[in-house]
Design a protein around this motif. Structure first.
Motif, short mmCIF file in Angstrom:
data_model
loop_
_atom_site.label_atom_id
_atom_site.label_comp_id
_atom_site.label_asym_id
_atom_site.label_seq_id
_atom_site.Cartn_x
_atom_site.Cartn_y
_atom_site.Cartn_z
N VAL B 248 -16.49 -38.63 -30.44
CA VAL B 248 -15.51 -37.52 -29.66
C VAL B 248 -15.19 -38.31 -28.25
O VAL B 248 -14.03 -38.33 -28.02
N ARG B 249 -16.19 -38.96 -27.65
CA ARG B 249 -16.13 -39.51 -26.37
C ARG B 249 -15.05 -40.60 -26.54
O ARG B 249 -13.88 -41.07 -25.67
N ALA B 250 -15.03 -41.48 -27.69
CA ALA B 250 -14.27 -42.71 -27.98
C ALA B 250 -12.70 -42.35 -28.13
O ALA B 250 -11.99 -43.14 -27.83
N ALA B 251 -12.49 -41.04 -28.69
CA ALA B 251 -11.30 -40.57 -29.05
C ALA B 251 -10.55 -39.89 -27.87
O ALA B 251 -9.39 -39.93 -27.95
N LEU B 252 -11.21 -39.55 -26.85
CA LEU B 252 -10.46 -38.91 -25.70
C LEU B 252 -9.25 -39.49 -25.08
O LEU B 252 -8.23 -39.30 -24.94
N PRO B 253 -9.83 -40.95 -24.68
CA PRO B 253 -8.70 -41.76 -23.90
C PRO B 253 -7.47 -41.90 -24.60
O PRO B 253 -6.33 -41.79 -24.01
N ALA B 254 -7.48 -41.97 -25.95
CA ALA B 254 -6.14 -42.21 -26.73
C ALA B 254 -5.40 -40.98 -26.61
O ALA B 254 -4.28 -41.02 -26.99
N ILE B 255 -6.08 -39.79 -26.43
CA ILE B 255 -5.40 -38.72 -26.54
C ILE B 255 -4.80 -38.15 -25.04
O ILE B 255 -3.61 -37.77 -24.67
N ALA B 256 -5.79 -38.45 -24.09
CA ALA B 256 -5.33 -38.14 -22.59
C ALA B 256 -4.30 -39.12 -22.16
O ALA B 256 -3.36 -38.91 -21.41
N ARG B 257 -4.61 -40.45 -22.39
CA ARG B 257 -3.54 -41.54 -22.06
C ARG B 257 -3.45 -41.72 -20.47
O ARG B 257 -2.48 -41.68 -19.96
N GLY B 258 -4.62 -41.43 -19.90
CA GLY B 258 -4.55 -41.61 -18.40
C GLY B 258 -4.12 -40.44 -17.66
O GLY B 258 -3.96 -40.34 -16.48
N SER B 265 -9.01 -38.06 -16.90
CA SER B 265 -8.26 -39.50 -16.80
C SER B 265 -8.97 -40.42 -16.20
O SER B 265 -8.85 -41.73 -16.61
N SER B 266 -9.81 -40.37 -15.37
CA SER B 266 -10.69 -41.43 -14.46
C SER B 266 -11.69 -41.65 -14.84
O SER B 266 -12.71 -42.59 -14.74
N ALA B 267 -12.45 -40.34 -15.51
CA ALA B 267 -13.86 -40.41 -15.37
C ALA B 267 -14.45 -41.16 -16.66
O ALA B 267 -13.63 -41.02 -17.49
N ASP B 268 -15.55 -41.37 -16.93
CA ASP B 268 -16.24 -42.07 -18.00
C ASP B 268 -16.37 -40.61 -18.88
O ASP B 268 -17.07 -39.57 -18.55
N PRO B 269 -15.77 -40.68 -20.14
CA PRO B 269 -15.80 -39.74 -21.04
C PRO B 269 -17.30 -38.98 -21.27
O PRO B 269 -17.32 -37.92 -21.51
N ALA B 270 -18.28 -39.72 -20.99
CA ALA B 270 -19.83 -39.41 -21.04
C ALA B 270 -20.00 -38.61 -20.08
O ALA B 270 -21.22 -38.06 -20.23
N GLU B 271 -19.38 -38.77 -18.87
CA GLU B 271 -19.61 -37.86 -17.89
C GLU B 271 -19.09 -36.45 -18.09
O GLU B 271 -19.39 -35.26 -17.50
#
Lengths: 296, 296
Positions: B248-258, B265-271
């Motif tokens: 799930v963490r790995a999938a988030l950046p491709a959805i939020a796109r910054g 947008s800027s935090a580590d998804p693991a946080e």
């Protein structure tokens, strides 16, 4: 005298009212949003005139953003990182409010949500969402009577929606392409069809409204599912298009399919999805209401 | 002594604690959720034993739903219309709380969100969402320290998500087919792949986790966009599947796109996307915390 200020991306609305009637300003002024210096100077001029040189009893400010609207933040009341030239990292609330005067601060859409809840289309409810679908898409919420959204992002605009099968526009959001804003905001309408939403020709109007409505209804569904708002006020320039509100209402049942709280599943969509009830600038009326609250 | 009760759809957890340490129950009991009469009888037995026959100082109750958790409602504290036999229109709070004892009532997921915010993975934050992805999908929220969701529907479970291209399962939600719950809850996993999420064979595990993760990350994105939660706790049986949280963490950046607030947008998804921090039953710890609040 209390003062309410709505600083929008293109214009500022200032209003002054007696503390007992924030919905009935005795003085209102509009001017364009230019540089921070000039704009804040004009706000000061308005306050000075409205209070005959005395300090106002309280100030409410509803601003375009992104803003920091978290009262526990060191930058509470600031506009943070905006593409609008000169406006990044401006302590708007601090520069607008005379020293020692109590003040309230929210984003522009939250201000509009407060105005609509108290004095507009949300009277009688305790939880309301207000969306503006215009140059961008922003949503403000009041839940159980309390404004929501400490970090002040107009974020709901970037919800991912399912595509309408008849819509092959790629979307124009610089982040997501075809998110809600990239499909329904004014610039997306213009880029896709070459005209604004109020200028569709009769032979294409129904299909275009159905496309826009399918996305806007998905937003309403998602927000109401997430926060349980009893009413959803749809404002902004795109929503001025004749028939669009009715098309959004018509699209909702096929999305909710009988599921959800009463506001989605059993009520008449016309009771839930409504036009703004404050004739002019619900944001400044909300700002006045929040200023009046500080004196209670 | 204060009492916290979590009435789940399959089991009840009761706990008693001193008012100053709601996170450290001195007595805990679990039993299955059967009929209302039997279940409420066992809760009474627990309260009697925990308080040596005295009335507790306060009671906190977090229940499966749908519930009416609006304090202004005439049916506050009720389970409303549930498919669970015998449990529709039960005044659970009224029947559980001894007369004259102050009480608090929230849905089970809101109780878990409170428990996690105060004593688990949400410590240090003021706004948190808690999702359980199990038999169903439910989300509870605490915003600016306050539980949200007066009408108590676990509604976020029915968000409409964009389909993963490698997933041809039609979904099994009786309302929507392929909404979030119809694609990711335990029964959907079982119907689609014939095994539960903790039993995927090695050669298919990565792809299946990626499919589930794409939907769960969309939920996290939508909820954080809508309400600005600083942290999102992912619990429930499906989330026990090894590697799913990481997917799930790995999938988030491709959805939020910054795009979005710092939490997206800027935090580590693991946080932001985290496992529960309360070792056992965050809902009952949340119920105890709400009971303790009544005495402050």
């Amino acid at each position: 005298m209390i003062v309410g200020i709505e600083t929008g991306g293109t214009k500022v609305v200032c209003a002054a009212a007696h503390r007992d009637s924030p919905d009935r300003p005795v003085l209102t002024r509009r001017f364009p949003t230019t540089t921070p210096e000039e704009t804040i100077g004009r706000i000061h001029d308005f306050v000075h005139e409205a209070t005959s040189g005395d300090a106002p009893e309280a100030v409410g400010l509803a601003s375009f953003g992104p803003v920091d609207a978290d009262p526990s933040s060191a930058r509470f009341g600031w506009i943070t990182t905006t593409p609008k030239p000169g406006w990044s990292n401006v302590d708007l609330l601090g520069r607008v409010t005379p020293q020692g005067v109590p003040s309230a601060f929210v984003s522009d859409v939250v201000g509009a949500a407060v105005g609509e809840l108290r004095y507009g289309a949300g009277r009688g409810t305790t939880s309301l969402a207000y969306a503006t679908i215009g140059t961008g898409v922003g949503v403000g919420m009041v839940l159980d009577g309390r404004p929501i959204g400490g970090d002040g992002w107009p974020e709901v605009g970037h919800l991912l929606v399912r595509r309408h099968p008849a819509d092959d526009f790629a979307g124009n959001c610089p982040f997501h392409g075809d998110c809600l804003e990239g499909l329904t905001a004014g610039p997306a309408v213009l880029a896709r069809w070459g005209v604004d939403a109020s200028s569709f020709a009769e032979d294409v109007r129904a299909e275009r409204l159905a496309i826009l409505a399918s996305y806007i209804a998905q937003m309403a569904y998602s927000v109401v599912l997430t926060v349980g708002a009893q009413r959803f006020v749809l404002g902004g320039g795109v929503m001025q298009s004749a028939g669009l509100l009715e098309a959004v209402r018509a699209a909702l049942p096929a999305i909710a399919r009988g599921y959800g709280p009463a506001s989605l599943s059993s009520a008449d969509p016309a009771e839930v999805l409504v036009a703004p009830g404050v004739a002019d600038s619900p944001g400044v009326i909300g700002a006045l209401a929040l200023a009046a609250d500080l004196l209670r």
